[in-house]
Design an enzyme around this catalytic site. Structure first.
Site, PDB file in Angstrom:
ATOM      1  CD  GLU A  78      -1.516  -0.034   3.581  1.00  0.00           C
ATOM      2  OE1 GLU A  78      -1.855   0.939   3.854  1.00  0.00           O
ATOM      3  OE2 GLU A  78      -1.405  -0.923   4.288  1.00  0.00           O
ATOM      4  CB  CYS A 110      -2.631  -4.500   6.527  1.00  0.00           C
ATOM      5  SG  CYS A 110      -1.915  -2.866   7.046  1.00  0.00           S
ATOM      6  CG  HIS A 232      -2.670  -6.828  10.326  1.00  0.00           C
ATOM      7  ND1 HIS A 232      -1.332  -6.415   9.802  1.00  0.00           N
ATOM      8  CD2 HIS A 232      -3.490  -5.632  10.695  1.00  0.00           C
ATOM      9  CE1 HIS A 232      -1.339  -5.064   9.698  1.00  0.00           C
ATOM     10  NE2 HIS A 232      -2.340  -4.647  10.127  1.00  0.00           N
TER      11      HIS A 232
HETATM   12  N1  COA Z   1       1.435   2.893  30.899  1.00  0.00           N
HETATM   13  C1  COA Z   1       0.788   1.854  30.288  1.00  0.00           C
HETATM   14  N2  COA Z   1      -0.254   1.685  29.510  1.00  0.00           N
HETATM   15  C2  COA Z   1      -0.581   3.118  29.031  1.00  0.00           C
HETATM   16  C3  COA Z   1      -0.003   4.065  29.548  1.00  0.00           C
HETATM   17  C4  COA Z   1       0.849   4.141  30.561  1.00  0.00           C
HETATM   18  N3  COA Z   1       1.589   5.077  31.097  1.00  0.00           N
HETATM   19  N4  COA Z   1      -0.458   5.182  28.911  1.00  0.00           N
HETATM   20  C5  COA Z   1      -1.399   4.689  28.133  1.00  0.00           C
HETATM   21  N5  COA Z   1      -1.538   3.216  28.089  1.00  0.00           N
HETATM   22  C6  COA Z   1      -2.223   2.423  27.335  1.00  0.00           C
HETATM   23  C7  COA Z   1      -3.808   2.722  27.144  1.00  0.00           C
HETATM   24  O1  COA Z   1      -4.531   2.289  28.262  1.00  0.00           O
HETATM   25  C8  COA Z   1      -4.036   2.072  25.888  1.00  0.00           C
HETATM   26  O2  COA Z   1      -4.165   0.407  26.073  1.00  0.00           O
HETATM   27  P1  COA Z   1      -5.545   0.265  25.911  1.00  0.00           P
HETATM   28  O3  COA Z   1      -5.949   0.468  24.425  1.00  0.00           O
HETATM   29  O4  COA Z   1      -5.313  -1.479  26.174  1.00  0.00           O
HETATM   30  O5  COA Z   1      -6.595   0.727  26.825  1.00  0.00           O
HETATM   31  C9  COA Z   1      -2.840   2.068  24.931  1.00  0.00           C
HETATM   32  O6  COA Z   1      -1.672   2.621  25.941  1.00  0.00           O
HETATM   33  C10 COA Z   1      -2.767   3.289  24.163  1.00  0.00           C
HETATM   34  O7  COA Z   1      -3.127   4.272  24.618  1.00  0.00           O
HETATM   35  P2  COA Z   1      -4.132   5.511  23.909  1.00  0.00           P
HETATM   36  O8  COA Z   1      -4.326   6.457  24.798  1.00  0.00           O
HETATM   37  O9  COA Z   1      -5.372   4.587  23.414  1.00  0.00           O
HETATM   38  O10 COA Z   1      -3.030   5.897  22.554  1.00  0.00           O
HETATM   39  P3  COA Z   1      -3.393   6.751  21.544  1.00  0.00           P
HETATM   40  O11 COA Z   1      -4.657   7.463  21.629  1.00  0.00           O
HETATM   41  O12 COA Z   1      -2.250   7.757  21.356  1.00  0.00           O
HETATM   42  O13 COA Z   1      -3.413   5.751  20.254  1.00  0.00           O
HETATM   43  C11 COA Z   1      -3.649   4.214  18.575  1.00  0.00           C
HETATM   44  C12 COA Z   1      -3.277   4.566  20.086  1.00  0.00           C
HETATM   45  C13 COA Z   1      -3.184   2.641  18.239  1.00  0.00           C
HETATM   46  C14 COA Z   1      -4.945   4.495  18.334  1.00  0.00           C
HETATM   47  C15 COA Z   1      -2.565   4.995  17.618  1.00  0.00           C
HETATM   48  O14 COA Z   1      -1.385   4.691  17.898  1.00  0.00           O
HETATM   49  C16 COA Z   1      -2.802   4.801  16.129  1.00  0.00           C
HETATM   50  O15 COA Z   1      -3.907   5.381  15.587  1.00  0.00           O
HETATM   51  N6  COA Z   1      -2.067   4.113  15.299  1.00  0.00           N
HETATM   52  C17 COA Z   1      -1.981   3.689  13.817  1.00  0.00           C
HETATM   53  C18 COA Z   1      -3.519   2.990  13.602  1.00  0.00           C
HETATM   54  C19 COA Z   1      -3.352   1.550  13.900  1.00  0.00           C
HETATM   55  O16 COA Z   1      -2.683   0.946  14.233  1.00  0.00           O
HETATM   56  N7  COA Z   1      -4.751   0.922  13.908  1.00  0.00           N
HETATM   57  C20 COA Z   1      -4.925  -0.341  14.469  1.00  0.00           C
HETATM   58  C21 COA Z   1      -5.901  -1.300  13.623  1.00  0.00           C
HETATM   59  S1  COA Z   1      -5.128  -1.815  11.864  1.00  0.00           S
END
Ligand code: COA
Length: 382
Positions: A78, A110, A232
């Site tokens: 992609e 993906c 994945h």
């Molecule tokens: N210690 C331990 N864990 C912590 C933490 C800390 N100090 N602070 C946050 N976390 C955890 C959160 O609880 C969360 O876990 P959970 O989902 O099990 O509740 C995780 O870390 C991520 O935190 P969050 O606030 O949800 O992260 P974010 O809003 O910054 O974004 C994604 C996370 C994955 C949504 C982001 O990285 C993203 O958009 N990635 C790209 C797209 C992607 O990967 N999509 C997935 C499907 S293909």
């Protein structure tokens, strides 16, 4: 006769960024990345590499013996470098493949490598004496200081598919699901994806449930018929969430041992989009201490937008002799750790888009590199 994966080898560039360093720079608790997302490092693409050079670097040792029998070459990505020409044609040239060969590029976020895998095994039913080359190569880019930033990465997986494969025979029943969603997409004029990560995570889990239910119905297999699972991997915590969901659906206790060996490499490379599921397979086969001969592996492939698929494969006798474990471990260990400024500079590098001649700085050890651009034409070489 059975059909499937005869050999698998991956490549990731020789540069990485530690998540603890990124967290310090962004003033975020590193545990969020390391525990919350399950990532410790991500591979960073240098200015003289792209999906073509990574693909050629992954495949070169694999195709040495198979060159004459490869008459179908599928390239899943992609991160395409051209709207018309398949990236595989550059690789076909770089590796000196048989001219009597079909070469095409496939896209669906993906997911595309999984569709390519099934197209290849179907093709082999009618062409059992041939081999198919399948390469998935991608760069996951979300942008500096975005929520997706810690889930970036890059790499390529090359697989040779054949009759009587040495690693994994692919089984005939698959559960599939497709739906028009806008959880993740990248318009032609953008270098970074537009992503609603939380929505995407939710869709991933819903799609898993649809695919699993269809797979169980068609195959008559149950959870307990599977020894290990590969998911994945946009980030490794996603596989934990997915496996927890599957265990809940199947009403069995969650056992981390069923997935943990598949996560080791991805924790170090970051997301490699179409290649991610197959980096997981490589990681499982090369890091699992228990002999997996004859065991069934369950696979869940997800591509935003969205298409998902659950399928399975049986590990073949003698599979350990056909692995590239030492290459992969050395490759990951020998990467140079970048500081923040080096990472940001690699990330921001742009190739000219006006047809002007450009020679890329020599950074990658290759062996294949993007040499530059001339008259809009990308030039590659060792
Ligand atoms: N210690 C331990 N864990 C912590 C933490 C800390 N100090 N602070 C946050 N976390 C955890 C959160 O609880 C969360 O876990 P959970 O989902 O099990 O509740 C995780 O870390 C991520 O935190 P969050 O606030 O949800 O992260 P974010 O809003 O910054 O974004 C994604 C996370 C994955 C949504 C982001 O990285 C993203 O958009 N990635 C790209 C797209 C992607 O990967 N999509 C997935 C499907 S293909």
């Amino acid at each position: 006769m059975n059909f499937g994966i005869d050999a698998v080898r991956f490549y990731t560039p020789g540069f990485s960024l530690d998540h603890s360093l990124l967290a310090a720079h962004r003033q975020i608790d590193p545990e969020k990345f390391i525990v919350g997302l399950g990532q410790t490092q991500m591979s960073i693409l240098p200015p003289d590499e792209d999906i073509v050079s990574m693909a050629a670097n992954a495949a070169a040792p694999l195709v040495k013996e198979a060159k004459d029998s490869i008459r179908l070459f599928l390239f899943a990505t992609e991160s395409g470098v051209d709207q018309s020409k398949a990236a595989g044609l550059w690789v076909h040239h770089l590796l000196g493949l048989n001219p009597s060969c079909r070469v095409v590029e496939l896209k669906q976020a993906c997911y595309s490598a999984t569709c390519a895998l099934h197209l290849a095994t179907s093709y082999l039913h009618t062409h059992p004496s041939e081999k198919v080359l399948l390469i998935a190569s991608d760069e996951a880019r979300y942008g500096l200081n975005t929520p997706g930033e810690p889930t970036q990465g890059c790499g390529a997986v090359a697989m040779v598919l054949s009759a009587s494969p040495r690693l994994l025979s692919i089984e005939p029943h698959q559960g599939v699901f497709a739906e028009h969603t806008m959880d993740f997409f990248r318009p032609n004029y953008m270098r970074e994806a537009i992503v609603d990560g939380k929505f995407s995570t939710k869709l991933y889990l819903q799609t898993l449930s649809h695919c699993w239910q269809e797979y169980v119905k068609l195959s008559s297999l149950q959870f307990s018929d599977h020894s290990r699972f590969c998911y994945h991997l946009p980030f490794t915590k996603m596989a934990e969430k997915a496996h927890e969901r599957l265990c809940r659906i199947a009403q069995v206790p969650f056992d981390p041992h069923q997935i943990e060996s598949s996560l080791i490499y991805s924790r170090l490379t970051g997301n490699v989009y179409a290649a991610a599921l197959y980096v997981g397979l490589s990681s499982l086969l090369e890091n699992e201490e228990q002999d997996l001969t004859g065991k069934r592996i369950g696979f869940f492939s997800y591509g935003s937008g969205c298409v998902g698929e659950f399928f399975s494969g049986i590990v073949q006798q003698g599979y350990r002799r056909a692995l590239y474990a030492l290459d992969h471990k050395e490759l990951l260990k020998s990467r140079k750790s970048l500081n923040y400024e080096e990472y940001a500079s690699f990330f921001s590098h742009r190739l000219p888009e006006d047809g002007s001649e450009y020679t890329t700085p020599v950074i990658s050890k290759g062996p294949f590199r993007l040499l530059g651009i001339k008259n809009h034409e990308r030039l590659y070489g060792p």
